[in-house]
Design a protein around this motif. Structure first.
Motif, PDB file in Angstrom:
ATOM      1  N   ASP A  89      -0.039   3.677   4.437  1.00 57.18           N
ATOM      2  CA  ASP A  89      -0.796   2.843   3.498  1.00 57.18           C
ATOM      3  C   ASP A  89      -0.984   1.457   4.106  1.00 57.18           C
ATOM      4  N   HIS A  91      -7.022   2.832   3.427  1.00 58.03           N
ATOM      5  CA  HIS A  91      -7.912   1.680   3.582  1.00 58.03           C
ATOM      6  C   HIS A  91      -7.697   0.734   2.426  1.00 58.03           C
ATOM      7  N   SER A 114     -13.993   5.187   4.054  1.00 56.86           N
ATOM      8  CA  SER A 114     -13.652   6.549   4.504  1.00 56.86           C
ATOM      9  C   SER A 114     -14.236   6.818   5.884  1.00 56.86           C
ATOM     10  N   LEU A 158       2.890  12.795  -7.975  1.00 57.69           N
ATOM     11  CA  LEU A 158       4.049  11.961  -8.315  1.00 57.69           C
ATOM     12  C   LEU A 158       3.574  10.635  -8.862  1.00 57.69           C
ATOM     13  N   LYS A 210       1.787  10.240   0.019  1.00 58.88           N
ATOM     14  CA  LYS A 210       0.853  10.931   0.931  1.00 58.88           C
ATOM     15  C   LYS A 210       1.593  11.841   1.905  1.00 58.88           C
TER      16      LYS A 210
HETATM   17  C1  LIG Z   1      -3.251   9.219  -2.657  1.00 59.00           C
HETATM   18  C2  LIG Z   1      -3.503   7.945  -3.466  1.00 59.00           C
HETATM   19  C3  LIG Z   1      -2.134   7.346  -3.847  1.00 59.00           C
HETATM   20  C4  LIG Z   1      -4.313   7.019  -2.530  1.00 59.00           C
HETATM   21  O1  LIG Z   1      -4.429   5.766  -3.024  1.00 59.00           O
HETATM   22  P1  LIG Z   1      -5.720   4.792  -2.894  1.00 59.00           P
HETATM   23  O2  LIG Z   1      -5.174   3.427  -3.110  1.00 59.00           O
HETATM   24  O3  LIG Z   1      -6.787   5.321  -3.745  1.00 59.00           O
HETATM   25  O4  LIG Z   1      -6.310   4.870  -1.442  1.00 59.00           O
HETATM   26  P2  LIG Z   1      -5.731   4.640   0.031  1.00 59.00           P
HETATM   27  O5  LIG Z   1      -6.705   3.869   0.795  1.00 59.00           O
HETATM   28  O6  LIG Z   1      -4.308   4.176   0.017  1.00 59.00           O
HETATM   29  O7  LIG Z   1      -5.711   6.128   0.586  1.00 59.00           O
HETATM   30  C5  LIG Z   1      -6.871   6.895   0.551  1.00 59.00           C
HETATM   31  C6  LIG Z   1      -6.651   8.109   1.422  1.00 59.00           C
HETATM   32  O8  LIG Z   1      -5.507   8.819   0.997  1.00 59.00           O
HETATM   33  C7  LIG Z   1      -5.685  10.177   1.367  1.00 59.00           C
HETATM   34  N1  LIG Z   1      -5.270  10.987   0.234  1.00 59.00           N
HETATM   35  C8  LIG Z   1      -5.868  11.073  -0.983  1.00 59.00           C
HETATM   36  N2  LIG Z   1      -5.172  11.936  -1.756  1.00 59.00           N
HETATM   37  C9  LIG Z   1      -4.129  12.367  -1.010  1.00 59.00           C
HETATM   38  C10 LIG Z   1      -3.066  13.275  -1.270  1.00 59.00           C
HETATM   39  N3  LIG Z   1      -2.927  13.903  -2.436  1.00 59.00           N
HETATM   40  N4  LIG Z   1      -2.170  13.512  -0.272  1.00 59.00           N
HETATM   41  C11 LIG Z   1      -2.276  12.899   0.922  1.00 59.00           C
HETATM   42  N5  LIG Z   1      -3.274  12.024   1.218  1.00 59.00           N
HETATM   43  C12 LIG Z   1      -4.183  11.775   0.257  1.00 59.00           C
HETATM   44  C13 LIG Z   1      -7.145  10.374   1.733  1.00 59.00           C
HETATM   45  O9  LIG Z   1      -7.230  10.515   3.120  1.00 59.00           O
HETATM   46  C14 LIG Z   1      -7.794   9.079   1.296  1.00 59.00           C
HETATM   47  O10 LIG Z   1      -8.818   8.639   2.150  1.00 59.00           O
HETATM   48  P3  LIG Z   1     -10.315   9.248   2.059  1.00 59.00           P
HETATM   49  O11 LIG Z   1     -10.675   9.232   0.618  1.00 59.00           O
HETATM   50  O12 LIG Z   1     -11.091   8.322   2.910  1.00 59.00           O
HETATM   51  O13 LIG Z   1     -10.193  10.621   2.633  1.00 59.00           O
HETATM   52  C15 LIG Z   1      -4.322   8.191  -4.747  1.00 59.00           C
HETATM   53  O14 LIG Z   1      -5.595   8.549  -4.425  1.00 59.00           O
HETATM   54  C16 LIG Z   1      -3.759   9.275  -5.628  1.00 59.00           C
HETATM   55  O15 LIG Z   1      -3.950  10.455  -5.405  1.00 59.00           O
HETATM   56  N6  LIG Z   1      -3.063   8.877  -6.702  1.00 59.00           N
HETATM   57  C17 LIG Z   1      -2.499   9.783  -7.693  1.00 59.00           C
HETATM   58  C18 LIG Z   1      -0.985   9.687  -7.727  1.00 59.00           C
HETATM   59  C19 LIG Z   1      -0.534   8.260  -7.836  1.00 59.00           C
HETATM   60  O16 LIG Z   1      -1.277   7.299  -7.835  1.00 59.00           O
HETATM   61  N7  LIG Z   1       0.811   8.097  -7.933  1.00 59.00           N
HETATM   62  C20 LIG Z   1       1.392   6.788  -7.911  1.00 59.00           C
HETATM   63  C21 LIG Z   1       1.672   6.390  -6.464  1.00 59.00           C
HETATM   64  S1  LIG Z   1       3.042   7.250  -5.840  1.00 59.00           S
END
Ligand SMILES: CC(C)(COP(=O)(O)OP(=O)(O)OC[C@H]1O[C@@H](n2cnc3c(N)ncnc32)[C@H](O)[C@@H]1OP(=O)(O)O)[C@@H](O)C(=O)NCCC(=O)NCCS
Length: 205
Positions: free
Chosen positions: A109, A88, A47, A162, A152
């Motif tokens: 992503d 990340h 982060s 979603l 995102k």
């Molecule tokens: C957003 C999400 C998909 C990120 O996935 P991840 O593999 O954990 O992490 P990534 O490195 O790709 O992205 C992390 C960044 O996404 C961003 N992020 C987190 N939740 C977000 C949201 N609801 N909307 C937009 N950006 C978001 C943040 O900036 C985060 O970084 P930080 O923690 O350093 O601030 C996950 O956290 C999430 O909310 N999942 C729930 C819904 C889901 O998984 N649906 C299936 C995929 S469509």
């Protein structure tokens, strides 16, 4: 990789990438560190690396010193008039920022350029998805990154959580549709990691 991401980004979108390094958690501003719940050191480092990129991109856009807080949903709170996104994987952080205008929301992503394990593919790939001519070995990984980037970009507009089944991706046309009716454009590169940039333009709002 920075050049590959910049080259695919639409006009007005600034991007950055950085290998995550020991000590990158120190780039979290105090308010940012406070907004990120206590997590493993590796996650805070990631982060921090992403926020270092965002700080630079925001400074270029006139928001020097802006603290990019994490909100309860996980989405970062960008300054008024700015949209952006962070991501990340274990090794790399990426960020994209744009003034709100033709583009109203961004998602990004990053993933290692490795085949997606079959058990994850089974959760991610849906009959409506089209991977077109994408590298067969990496198509599942690109699809996975595309759905995360689309989510995102869509979340800040719709505030809807979603699942993979809620997003239909066509890598050939660079287009995705969500179950909430959101139309999202996407572009990707595989050089040397998979990076997908998703964006909603003002025609899609
Ligand atoms: C957003 C999400 C998909 C990120 O996935 P991840 O593999 O954990 O992490 P990534 O490195 O790709 O992205 C992390 C960044 O996404 C961003 N992020 C987190 N939740 C977000 C949201 N609801 N909307 C937009 N950006 C978001 C943040 O900036 C985060 O970084 P930080 O923690 O350093 O601030 C996950 O956290 C999430 O909310 N999942 C729930 C819904 C889901 O998984 N649906 C299936 C995929 S469509």
């Amino acid at each position: 990789m920075a050049r590959a991401i910049a080259a695919m980004a639409p006009a007005g979108v600034r991007t950055g990438c950085r290998l995550i390094r020991e000590g990158d958690e120190a780039y979290l501003l105090p308010a940012e560190a406070g907004s990120i719940p206590a997590r493993q050191p590796a996650m805070r480092r990631a982060s921090g690396a992403a926020r270092l990129l965002a700080h630079r991109l925001l400074a270029d856009a006139g928001f020097d010193g802006f603290a990019l807080l994490r909100t309860a949903s996980g989405a970062p709170a960008w300054p008024d008039g700015i949209t952006g996104s962070l991501a990340h994987d274990d090794d790399m952080a990426v960020a994209a920022v744009a003034p709100v205008g033709q583009i109203v929301s961004l998602g990004i992503d990053v993933e290692p350029a490795l085949p997606l394990p079959d058990e994850i593919s089974a959760l991610v790939a849906m009959p409506a998805d089209r991977t077109g001519t994408a590298d067969r070995q990496l198509a599942g990984r690109i699809l996975f990154a595309a759905k995360e980037a689309v989510y995102k970009a869509a979340y800040p507009l719709d505030r809807q959580v979603l699942g993979y089944e809620d997003i239909a991706v066509n890598l050939e046309t660079g287009h995705a549709t969500t179950s909430t009716g959101r139309e999202v454009s996407l572009i990707y590169c595989v050089a040397p990691r998979v990076v997908v940039l998703a964006f909603v333009d003002d025609d899609g709002v």
